[in-house]
Design a protein around this motif. Structure first.
Motif, PDB file in Angstrom:
ATOM      1  N   SER A 117       0.823  -1.214   0.000  1.00 33.16           N
ATOM      2  CA  SER A 117       0.000   0.000   0.000  1.00 33.16           C
ATOM      3  C   SER A 117       0.850   1.254   0.000  1.00 33.16           C
ATOM      4  CB  SER A 117      -0.940   0.011   1.209  1.00 33.16           C
ATOM      5  OG  SER A 117      -0.215   0.117   2.391  1.00 33.16           O
ATOM      6  N   SER A 118       2.160   1.109   0.358  1.00 37.13           N
ATOM      7  CA  SER A 118       3.027   2.280   0.348  1.00 37.13           C
ATOM      8  C   SER A 118       3.221   2.822  -1.055  1.00 37.13           C
ATOM      9  CB  SER A 118       4.385   1.926   0.970  1.00 37.13           C
ATOM     10  OG  SER A 118       5.047   0.970   0.172  1.00 37.13           O
ATOM     11  N   ARG A 119       2.844   2.028  -2.062  1.00 43.51           N
ATOM     12  CA  ARG A 119       2.937   2.491  -3.429  1.00 43.51           C
ATOM     13  C   ARG A 119       1.683   3.227  -3.869  1.00 43.51           C
ATOM     14  NH1 ARG A 119       4.997  -2.772  -3.688  1.00 43.51           N
ATOM     15  NH2 ARG A 119       3.072  -3.550  -4.597  1.00 43.51           N
ATOM     16  N   CYS A 120       0.693   3.259  -3.005  1.00 38.80           N
ATOM     17  CA  CYS A 120      -0.582   3.889  -3.366  1.00 38.80           C
ATOM     18  C   CYS A 120      -0.381   5.376  -3.640  1.00 38.80           C
ATOM     19  CB  CYS A 120      -1.602   3.702  -2.233  1.00 38.80           C
ATOM     20  SG  CYS A 120      -3.185   4.458  -2.596  1.00 38.80           S
ATOM     21  N   ALA A 121      -0.990   5.860  -4.664  1.00 42.53           N
ATOM     22  CA  ALA A 121      -0.805   7.256  -5.055  1.00 42.53           C
ATOM     23  C   ALA A 121      -1.668   8.214  -4.268  1.00 42.53           C
ATOM     24  CB  ALA A 121      -1.118   7.408  -6.541  1.00 42.53           C
ATOM     25  N   LEU A 122      -2.412   7.666  -3.302  1.00 45.87           N
ATOM     26  CA  LEU A 122      -3.360   8.506  -2.579  1.00 45.87           C
ATOM     27  C   LEU A 122      -2.801   9.043  -1.273  1.00 45.87           C
ATOM     28  CD1 LEU A 122      -6.475   6.256  -3.166  1.00 45.87           C
ATOM     29  CD2 LEU A 122      -6.000   8.452  -4.224  1.00 45.87           C
ATOM     30  N   ARG A 123      -1.469   9.087  -1.139  1.00 41.63           N
ATOM     31  CA  ARG A 123      -0.896   9.542   0.107  1.00 41.63           C
ATOM     32  C   ARG A 123      -1.075  11.040   0.306  1.00 41.63           C
ATOM     33  NH1 ARG A 123       4.867   6.572   0.437  1.00 41.63           N
ATOM     34  NH2 ARG A 123       4.046   4.494   0.594  1.00 41.63           N
ATOM     35  N   ASP A 152      -0.562  -1.313  12.080  1.00 41.47           N
ATOM     36  CA  ASP A 152       0.079  -0.078  11.617  1.00 41.47           C
ATOM     37  C   ASP A 152      -0.248   0.143  10.145  1.00 41.47           C
ATOM     38  OD1 ASP A 152       1.681   0.285  14.084  1.00 41.47           O
ATOM     39  OD2 ASP A 152       2.775  -1.468  13.357  1.00 41.47           O
ATOM     40  N   TRP A 153      -0.437   1.389   9.771  1.00 39.09           N
ATOM     41  CA  TRP A 153      -0.621   1.662   8.347  1.00 39.09           C
ATOM     42  C   TRP A 153      -0.132   3.054   7.986  1.00 39.09           C
ATOM     43  CZ3 TRP A 153      -5.018   1.606  11.585  1.00 39.09           C
ATOM     44  CH2 TRP A 153      -5.791   2.769  11.621  1.00 39.09           C
ATOM     45  N   ASN A 187      -2.343  -2.602   6.574  1.00 39.06           N
ATOM     46  CA  ASN A 187      -1.491  -2.931   7.712  1.00 39.06           C
ATOM     47  C   ASN A 187      -0.139  -3.456   7.222  1.00 39.06           C
ATOM     48  OD1 ASN A 187      -0.596  -3.671  10.351  1.00 39.06           O
ATOM     49  ND2 ASN A 187      -1.246  -5.771   9.928  1.00 39.06           N
ATOM     50  N   PHE A 188       0.946  -2.897   7.772  1.00 43.36           N
ATOM     51  CA  PHE A 188       2.272  -3.382   7.393  1.00 43.36           C
ATOM     52  C   PHE A 188       2.986  -4.090   8.541  1.00 43.36           C
ATOM     53  CE2 PHE A 188       2.947   1.170   8.471  1.00 43.36           C
ATOM     54  CZ  PHE A 188       3.935   1.082   9.445  1.00 43.36           C
ATOM     55  N   TYR A 230      -5.773  -9.094  10.726  1.00 41.43           N
ATOM     56  CA  TYR A 230      -6.365  -7.866  10.190  1.00 41.43           C
ATOM     57  C   TYR A 230      -5.369  -7.203   9.232  1.00 41.43           C
ATOM     58  CZ  TYR A 230     -10.209  -8.417  13.394  1.00 41.43           C
ATOM     59  OH  TYR A 230     -11.322  -8.918  14.043  1.00 41.43           O
ATOM     60  N   GLN A 231      -5.846  -6.912   8.043  1.00 40.11           N
ATOM     61  CA  GLN A 231      -4.988  -6.430   6.964  1.00 40.11           C
ATOM     62  C   GLN A 231      -5.204  -4.960   6.622  1.00 40.11           C
ATOM     63  OE1 GLN A 231      -7.126  -9.637   5.118  1.00 40.11           O
ATOM     64  NE2 GLN A 231      -5.288 -10.192   3.969  1.00 40.11           N
TER      65      GLN A 231
END
Length: 269
Positions: free
Chosen positions: A26-32, A147-148, A204-205, A213-214
């Protein structure tokens, strides 16, 4: 998504709560976004990180005052550990789903960091280690940690008196978590800021203590009354309907930040 009800890359050292931090897709998500909150203000940070720990306290700890001492020791970390943007420790207000009732957390810790290294440094800081070993582990029957990286496009400031709805989710087989994150982002944008909520969510990382839980999400409201008012909101219900098909199990609970949250937990917890 404001409330998903039950229907609906670095190696880091581990802490006494055994956080296993690793890079998430999800760290690649462009919605940061580049803004998050602190306990007293809302400074901008480069890569907002959410850290949630759910704690099921032993009944004798609640009765003896040990639980209150645990909360105080965790809350004190805000001034003892560098890199903590915001921290809240306190009792759960309400368990809002069967999964939450089954897990039975009575207390939680919610904190925020600018970067994953800041969270990693917090995990091994002597003050945090002392609080965990001296207060959490002796008084907890169970802990769950998630954590996310916030994937939402607007900040979700938290202030004393804020009411927060926490949602943790497991996705159905065959569903990718980044797919869920994108779906929630679209549904949230469609719903708008329902009843004044500000949201933060992401993949979640830290799977080691997450009990499967993801995905995690917090929706922040100015008050409990505003949180309650979101129930049945048409746009929110439409957003939930968009996301439900992707979800397997959902945990939902509410808590209140600040002095109000220091009241004893409800009897059904």
């Amino acid at each position: 998504m404001i409330c998903l009800r039950a229907a609906l890359a670095l190696p880091y050292p581990s802490s006494p709560l055994r956080l296993a931090l690793k890079p998430s897709s999800s760290s690649r998500c462009a919605l940061r976004v580049a803004a998050m909150s602190s306990s007293g203000a809302s400074p901008a940070v480069a890569a907002p990180i959410e850290h949630i720990v759910l704690i099921k306290v032993r009944p004798e700890a609640a009765a003896s005052g040990a639980a209150a001492a645990m909360v105080s020791s965790l809350q004190a970390l805000s001034t003892l550990v560098p890199g903590v943007s915001y921290i809240h420790a306190g009792p759960v207000l309400r368990l809002r789903s069967p999964a939450a009732e089954a897990l039975g957390p009575t207390h939680l810790l919610h904190s925020r960091y600018a970067t994953k290294p800041d969270l990693a440094a917090y995990a091994v800081h002597p003050a945090h280690v002392a609080a965990v070993q001296g207060h959490v582990l002796p008084n907890a029957l169970d802990t769950t940690a998630v954590d996310w990286v916030n994937a939402v496009q607007v900040p979700s400031p938290v202030a004393p008196g804020s009411a927060v709805r926490l949602t943790l989710a497991k996705v159905k087989e065959g569903v990718d978590v980044p797919q869920l994150v994108e779906k929630v982002a679209a549904a949230t944008a469609a719903a708008g800021e329902a009843k004044g909520a500000k949201v933060s969510f992401g993949e979640n990382f830290s799977p080691a203590r997450a009990k499967g839980y993801q995905f995690g999400m917090v929706a922040v409201f100015d008050s409990v009354e505003e949180l309650d008012a979101v129930e049945g909101d048409g746009k929110v219900e439409e957003a939930k309907a968009e996301v439900r098909p992707l979800l397997d199990e959902v945990l939902v609970l509410d808590f209140v930040v600040g002095p109000t949250s220091e009241a004893p937990a409800p009897a059904n917890l």
